[in-house]
Enzyme design. Structure first.
Site, PDB file in Angstrom:
ATOM      1  N   ALA A   1      -3.678 -12.366  16.651  1.00 49.66           N
ATOM      2  CA  ALA A   1      -4.229 -12.275  18.010  1.00 49.66           C
ATOM      3  C   ALA A   1      -5.379 -13.250  18.233  1.00 49.66           C
ATOM      4  O   ALA A   1      -5.670 -13.639  19.366  1.00 49.66           O
ATOM      5  CB  ALA A   1      -4.688 -10.850  18.275  1.00 49.66           C
TER       6      ALA A   1
ATOM      7  N   HIS B   1       0.819  -1.216   0.000  1.00 52.51           N
ATOM      8  CA  HIS B   1       0.000   0.000   0.000  1.00 52.51           C
ATOM      9  C   HIS B   1       0.852   1.265   0.000  1.00 52.51           C
ATOM     10  O   HIS B   1       0.412   2.331   0.408  1.00 52.51           O
ATOM     11  CB  HIS B   1      -0.962  -0.005   1.194  1.00 52.51           C
ATOM     12  CG  HIS B   1      -2.026  -1.066   1.076  1.00 52.51           C
ATOM     13  ND1 HIS B   1      -2.647  -1.626   2.166  1.00 52.51           N
ATOM     14  CD2 HIS B   1      -2.576  -1.671   0.000  1.00 52.51           C
ATOM     15  CE1 HIS B   1      -3.525  -2.533   1.753  1.00 52.51           C
ATOM     16  NE2 HIS B   1      -3.493  -2.580   0.450  1.00 52.51           N
TER      17      HIS B   1
END
Ligand code: ZN
Length: 270
Positions: free
Chosen positions: A231, A125
């Site tokens: 996570a 990006h």
């Protein structure tokens, strides 16, 4: 979890072409807020989000105004330039130094992999520390241009020293296509790798999200391993795109994996 760390280390040692995909999760541990989480940049400042959505149209319509706004307006990204890499970034850089990791493809624009010492980084990006020519895609260090002076002398936008095209930030704005060179090389890496580490990203933003899916499809029956360090479970876990998930913070898990790799690596070398 110890078993999974061991398993990841062994897979890395056996791999011929390991690559890593990284996302916001690896940078939040350097104090960089994500965009859409509870403390996200956009969540806390919807006006900044609106401006970010308009940047690309603004650039296309009037590059001079785009630049004036960038140089005089409030900085959306704030103190990002001061952020330092964390143990997760350093672990990936070390794996590259050991010649195990061949490439990092990151969705982050913060330049932290490069600051950590990684050499082969594809900024999917874009990179906030660079400018990019809109015509030829060449990247430049902004310090090469006296932007303040161009502003004072009303000579914005800065122009490409190679082709005289208009320069913009290297950051890929909303609505903007991924630069062709990065898109091509990333796809090549995804199709070539025999091990993919996915670190701190659920890979749900397209076209980045295609990369693990391409690796999985190509690798059916060929033994490419996809390891997630996140996570919690993500669509990649649920859709069985990853072989397994090591649940936790990248800044803790990646150094543990590298520690295991280092043991066998030095044994093999000496
Ligand atoms: Zn150019």
């Amino acid at each position: 979890m110890k078993d999974l760390i061991q398993k990841a280390a062994e897979a890395l040692l056996q791999s011929r072409h390991a690559i890593a995909l990284t996302g916001a999760g690896i940078s939040t541990e350097s104090g960089i807020p994500d965009f859409r989480g509870p403390d996200g940049l956009w969540t806390k400042n919807p006006e900044a989000e609106r401006m970010a959505y308009e940047s690309y149209f603004k650039f296309q319509k009037n590059p001079r105004e785009y630049w004036i706004e960038r140089l005089t307006g409030p900085s959306i990204l704030g103190d990002l330039e001061k952020a330092a890499p964390n143990p997760g970034h350093l672990a990936l850089a070390e794996l590259e130094q050991m010649e195990i990791l061949k490439c990092v493809i990151t969705q982050n624009i913060d330049n932290l992999h490069q600051k950590a010492g990684s050499k082969k980084v594809l900024d999917y990006h874009g990179n906030m520390s660079l400018l990019r020519c809109y015509s030829c895609d060449a990247r430049f260090d902004p310090r090469q241009f006296d932007l303040e002076r161009l502003f004072r002398e009303d000579r914005l936008p800065p122009l490409c020293p190679r082709c005289n095209g208009v320069l913009k930030s290297d950051i890929v704005h909303f609505h903007e296509a991924i630069p062709m060179d990065v898109a091509d090389q990333s796809q090549e890496e995804a199709l070539k790798c025999d091990l993919m580490l996915i670190c701190g990203t659920s890979a749900t933003v397209f076209p980045f999200a295609l990369l693990p899916r391409m690796a999985r499809q190509r690798s059916l029956g060929q033994g490419t391993m996809i390891i997630e360090i996140n996570a919690g479970p993500t669509p990649l876990t649920q859709e069985k795109i990853s072989d397994f998930l090591i649940q936790g913070r990248t800044g803790e898990i990646l150094p543990l994996i590298v520690q295991e790799v280092r043991k066998s690596w030095s044994k093999n070398r000496h």
